[in-house]
Design an enzyme around this catalytic site. Structure first.
Site, PDB file in Angstrom:
ATOM      1  N   TYR A 164      30.709  23.755   4.337  1.00  0.00           N
ATOM      2  CA  TYR A 164      31.813  24.717   4.163  1.00  0.00           C
ATOM      3  C   TYR A 164      32.555  24.455   2.836  1.00  0.00           C
ATOM      4  CZ  TYR A 164      36.139  27.084   5.774  1.00  0.00           C
ATOM      5  OH  TYR A 164      37.237  27.889   5.922  1.00  0.00           O
ATOM      6  N   GLY A 165      32.818  23.185   2.554  1.00  0.00           N
ATOM      7  CA  GLY A 165      33.544  22.837   1.331  1.00  0.00           C
ATOM      8  C   GLY A 165      32.767  23.201   0.076  1.00  0.00           C
ATOM      9  N   LYS A 168      32.978  26.901  -0.309  1.00  0.00           N
ATOM     10  CA  LYS A 168      34.327  27.376  -0.610  1.00  0.00           C
ATOM     11  C   LYS A 168      34.740  27.061  -2.044  1.00  0.00           C
ATOM     12  CE  LYS A 168      35.820  29.472   3.097  1.00  0.00           C
ATOM     13  NZ  LYS A 168      35.808  30.962   3.067  1.00  0.00           N
TER      14      LYS A 168
END
Ligand code: NAI
Length: 302
Positions: A164-165, A168
């Site tokens: 996710y990081g 993102k």
């Protein structure tokens, strides 16, 4: 000063619930015609439902105009079809909020390559595909407002969210090049890092905090960033009524004399090289080499 979206067509991806629903409702209340996109799956991206149609009903019940779209942001052809449908019905697409998202949290040690790929696919490729599907229309119209949804995990990190990081922070990177490429056609691109109590965060927030962090508190930042007078290339954080900006910054380059350009020389100067002093936020990649040249000149070496 009232901010109005009359005559604007907006697409909000992942708008069947949570933050996207709140954006769609307020855009419609302020006059926009809204495409409510949502696949309607579970938090991990599995399954499907008519979540988008329910939000369209809410908008219509309040006197607004909206259409439901059940496409997946991961399918480029479906994004093209969504944009074509919006143009057929309303004549253009002026605003895109890339908001659709999923979670497959695990420590990196336990994360499968498939879970990594899936999360990057939905957030990063999904936002790139939806944006690409709108891009030519926005260029032709000489008007476009695009919002990427990043997160504190992308900007600053969080245990258990490597997939996710990575996606993102990639979205903040996408903003930084698209704002440059879109500038001459009046396309503005910004990045939002929201904090909100939604199904995505329901097991992270204590009950009291969940209420404080209502999605409605993020709406002012999101809608300003896609409004006519929006800035461009901003990174904005919003949650529970607190709003801030974030930047990618660099310090002044330390120019090492030729004899000290060794691993040991670098190590000896690490304190200065890593000092959080004289920070500035370059507005393009070229400014990094410009700053190095400036340090070279200051050292009398150029
Ligand atoms: P949410 O789970 O309520 O909303 C995400 C929506 O995206 C869901 O309705 C889901 O069905 C939809 N979606 C998932 N995959 C899709 C696909 N392939 N195509 C179309 N739609 C799809 O969660 P929330 O919190 O409203 O999240 C919205 C965005 O904000 C996400 O990008 C999330 O990563 C981001 N975010 C949220 C934070 C928070 O505190 N809630 C913090 C930081 C970022």
């Amino acid at each position: 000063m009232s901010i109005d979206f009359t005559d604007k067509v907006a697409i909000v991806t992942g708008a069947g619930g949570g933050l996207g629903r709140a954006y769609a409702l307020e855009l419609a209340r302020r006059g926009a015609k809204v495409v409510v996109n949502d696949l309607g799956g579970a938090r991990d991206g599995t399954g499907a439902s008519d979540a988008a149609a329910q939000v369209v009903q809410e908008i219509e019940a309040a006197g607004g105009e909206a259409m439901a779209n059940g496409a997946s942001v991961t399918e480029y052809e479906q994004m093209e079809a969504m944009v074509a449908e919006a143009k057929d019905r309303w004549g253009g697409v002026h605003i895109l909020i890339n908001n659709a998202g999923v979670l497959r949290d695990k420590s990196f040690a336990k994360m499968t390559p498939q879970d990594f790929e899936f999360v990057v696919r939905v957030h990063l490729l999904g936002s790139a595909y939806a944006t690409k599907a709108c891009w030519e229309t926005m260029r032709e119209q000489s008007y476009g407002r695009i919002l990427m949804t990043s997160s504190s995990t992308g900007l600053f990190g969080n245990f258990g969210q490597a997939n996710y990081g990575a996606a993102k922070l990639g979205l903040a990177g996408l903003t930084k090049t698209l704002y440059l490429e879109g500038a001459k056609n009046n396309i503005k691109v910004n990045t939002l890092a929201p904090v909100a109590g939604t199904r995505m965060t329901e097991d992270l927030f204590p009950e009291q905090a969940f209420k404080l962090f209502s999605p409605e508190n993020v709406v002012p930042a999101a809608l300003y960033l896609v409004s006519e007078d929006a800035p461009t290339n901003a990174i904005v954080g919003a949650g529970a009524g607190g709003y801030h900006s974030a930047w990618v910054v660099m310090n002044d380059a330390v120019f090492l004399p030729e004899g000290e350009r060794t691993v040991e020389g670098f190590a000896a100067h690490w304190d200065r090289i890593s000092a959080q002093e004289n920070l500035h936020a370059p507005q393009s990649g070229a400014e990094q080499s410009g700053a190095i040249l400036k340090a070279m000149q200051a050292a009398g070496a150029a």
